[in-house]
Design a protein around this motif. Sequence first.
Motif, short mmCIF file in Angstrom:
data_model
loop_
_atom_site.label_atom_id
_atom_site.label_comp_id
_atom_site.label_asym_id
_atom_site.label_seq_id
_atom_site.Cartn_x
_atom_site.Cartn_y
_atom_site.Cartn_z
N UNK A 15 1.13 -3.99 -10.34
CA UNK A 15 0.02 -3.06 -10.15
C UNK A 15 -1.32 -3.77 -10.02
N UNK A 16 -1.53 -4.85 -10.76
CA UNK A 16 -2.86 -5.48 -10.72
C UNK A 16 -2.81 -7.00 -10.75
N UNK A 17 -1.64 -7.58 -10.44
CA UNK A 17 -1.52 -9.04 -10.54
C UNK A 17 -0.85 -9.67 -9.33
N UNK A 18 -0.84 -8.96 -8.21
CA UNK A 18 -0.26 -9.51 -6.97
C UNK A 18 -1.33 -9.55 -5.88
N UNK A 19 -1.70 -8.39 -5.38
CA UNK A 19 -2.76 -8.24 -4.36
C UNK A 19 -2.55 -9.16 -3.17
N UNK A 20 -1.29 -9.25 -2.72
CA UNK A 20 -1.01 -9.95 -1.47
C UNK A 20 -1.68 -9.19 -0.33
N UNK A 21 -1.68 -9.82 0.85
CA UNK A 21 -2.20 -9.13 2.04
C UNK A 21 -1.43 -7.84 2.29
N UNK A 22 -0.13 -7.84 2.03
CA UNK A 22 0.70 -6.66 2.31
C UNK A 22 0.48 -5.56 1.28
N UNK A 23 -0.06 -5.89 0.12
CA UNK A 23 -0.53 -4.85 -0.80
C UNK A 23 -1.73 -4.15 -0.17
N UNK A 24 -2.65 -4.96 0.37
CA UNK A 24 -3.84 -4.39 0.98
C UNK A 24 -3.54 -3.54 2.19
N UNK A 25 -2.73 -4.06 3.12
CA UNK A 25 -2.40 -3.25 4.30
C UNK A 25 -1.57 -2.04 3.90
N UNK A 26 -0.81 -2.15 2.78
CA UNK A 26 -0.07 -1.00 2.28
C UNK A 26 -0.98 0.11 1.79
N UNK A 27 -2.14 -0.25 1.18
CA UNK A 27 -3.10 0.78 0.81
C UNK A 27 -3.47 1.63 2.02
N UNK A 28 -3.51 1.01 3.18
CA UNK A 28 -3.86 1.73 4.41
C UNK A 28 -2.64 2.44 5.01
N UNK A 29 -1.56 1.70 5.23
CA UNK A 29 -0.39 2.29 5.90
C UNK A 29 0.14 3.52 5.19
N UNK A 30 0.19 3.45 3.86
CA UNK A 30 0.76 4.56 3.10
C UNK A 30 -0.19 5.73 2.96
N UNK A 31 -1.41 5.57 3.47
CA UNK A 31 -2.43 6.61 3.32
C UNK A 31 -2.77 7.33 4.61
N UNK A 32 -2.13 6.96 5.72
CA UNK A 32 -2.53 7.55 7.01
C UNK A 32 -1.32 7.98 7.84
N UNK A 33 -0.33 8.54 7.19
CA UNK A 33 0.87 8.96 7.91
C UNK A 33 0.60 10.09 8.90
N UNK A 34 -0.52 10.76 8.76
CA UNK A 34 -0.82 11.86 9.68
C UNK A 34 -1.40 11.42 11.01
N UNK A 35 -1.68 10.13 11.18
CA UNK A 35 -2.51 9.73 12.31
C UNK A 35 -1.80 9.68 13.66
N UNK A 36 -0.50 9.51 13.72
CA UNK A 36 0.17 9.33 15.01
C UNK A 36 1.24 10.38 15.28
N UNK A 37 1.21 11.48 14.53
CA UNK A 37 2.19 12.55 14.76
C UNK A 37 1.87 13.27 16.07
#
Length: 644
Positions: A406-428
Amino acid sequence: MKYTCLYLAFWFSPLCISAQYVGQHKSKIAVTTKIPLKAYSFDLQDVRLLDSRFKENMDREGRWMLSLPNERLLHSFKVNAGMLTDKKSSKTKMPQPLGGWESLDMELRGHSVGHLLSGLSFQYASTGEDIFKRKADSLVAGLAQVQVTLNEGGYLSAFPQQYIDRNIKGTSVWAPWYTLHKITAGLIDSYWYTGNQQALDVGIKMASWAYQKLNGLSPDQLAVMLRNEFGGMNEAWYNLYSITGNHEHKRLGDLFYHKAVLDPLAAKEDKLYKMHANTVIPKVTGEARAYELTGEAREKSITTYFWDNIVNKQTYVIGSNSDKEHFIEPGKISKYITGYTGETCNTYNMLKVTRHLFTWDADVKYADYYEKALYNHILGQQDPKTGMVCYFTPLKPGAFRVYSTRDSSFWCCVGSGFESQSKYGEAIYYHNDNGIFVNLFIPSVLNWKEKGFKVRQETNYPEEATTRFFIEEVNNEVLPLYIRYPNWATLGAKIKINGKPVKINQDAGSYISLSRKWKKGDEIEVTYPMSLKLEATPDNPKIAAITYGPVVLAGEMGTEGMKTPQPYHDPKDPYQYYDYDYNIPANLVHGLNAKGQQIWEWLKPVKGQPLTFSTTNTVNGSAVTLVPYYNLHRQRYVVYWDVN
């Protein structure tokens, strides 16, 4: 692509507002698009997700982002600006620094705050819940305070400006422009999606600093600097230019044109083997934005050639690419089925490129790829139990996903995951001037305010083959619906309007046009029967994955040999994922005996369990259950099988 019955409906105009995805943020854009378009994006707030696995993922991601205290997120920025003082005599506790890639001794620190700003902005647009805007606004205010305190001509980061100087000189430093891209992009998203003017002001000041820093550099100095990963810095500057119309901002985007990578693509030369994939893909996203803003054919050629190359020669069955972060030998998928395939950031960025391309051509191949990658990679990145996400999506038989903390990784894929998992409505959904493209079958409501048209999509797809659309608001015009007819739907299609069958003249890999004056309460039922398929690797027909319709199936292999903290990241090693030892049992079965039979003869559905199949046609006769790869978590699995 086939446009049967559609050619009269496709109309495009070269004069339209150019946001990150053309059609969005019309009131916040100063620069018009210079290219013809066949589709436009809806604003994210025009689409609301209904209950589904996608909404569950989005909600989990939102809770995670909200749980991260702003004082911890801003800690390294304030340290860099000298804003924190010794509080031993105070009752106020010092904030605990974040771990992993956000630790104070990590040169990439600060990147996650940019991703968070974007993710929070997407969540606000997707849900309308003010708590996401309030948190984003608070972060922006904190960053603005840091920028003022630094007093370095608009510079803003969690690390000193000397990192940029080292980058320009070509001395070792970990991708400082990459981090600045995330921060700049997050500020722009905060302005676009939440209306935060302060975020735009901070971003413009950053651009002023960057222009003064870079505009006087020689071509040789720029070439040295651009050897280091810089994310989508070019895209961010072009997006800022689209808002401000300031040609200094466009010039900044131009300065990040990386000749060594992009010139061969412009010449249609494939030199991608061994290149770092997530360094290359965002450069191409920037070229896509440049094309939209300038109309220069070279930039379009770079983007289209690159996309075709990656999708056709570098992409695994789940829509991912790369092995140990790098592009593989073209077409040699079977040689690179390892425990280090599919960096998730790559797919996040490929979907961004895909969105641009779809608006240019409205070609169904882009929507087909988007579905494959979204369902089989992005959706499955998140652990449904904890909400944590993986870096690699390993395809080696017997591997498992390794999830962040939760607070001890913060890889790049954690960051892009904050975005990807939050915008599922954008390409329907997309639209042209006349009608609506339905590209994805995800429960949702679309409100096209300009047309006074609202449609609700209800479905359990892909657990069921049928999707239903209910017209909730109408205007007095004929409005076409262009329903995607997926390329995998080789068993045909069925459509009913208000219970009456509609004749279909199109084939799979096209759009079905339904054009009429709709009435409130009209119901459209679309069915695409699904079938099992062995999908062999292009270089070895004896290594294959199994798909059912759009879904990749994986064999459940249990947890033998997995020890705590597996399958979660051990925070003592921030780079643990890169050489991870999966300790795969020697007797793990990953061979199938097809015996000349059709796949449905030896792989049978499990009654009462959607998308679940079983077989005993393994090489040792043991029974194996296969489920959607996006649903298989916290255990070993097999995606690619040795097929006899």
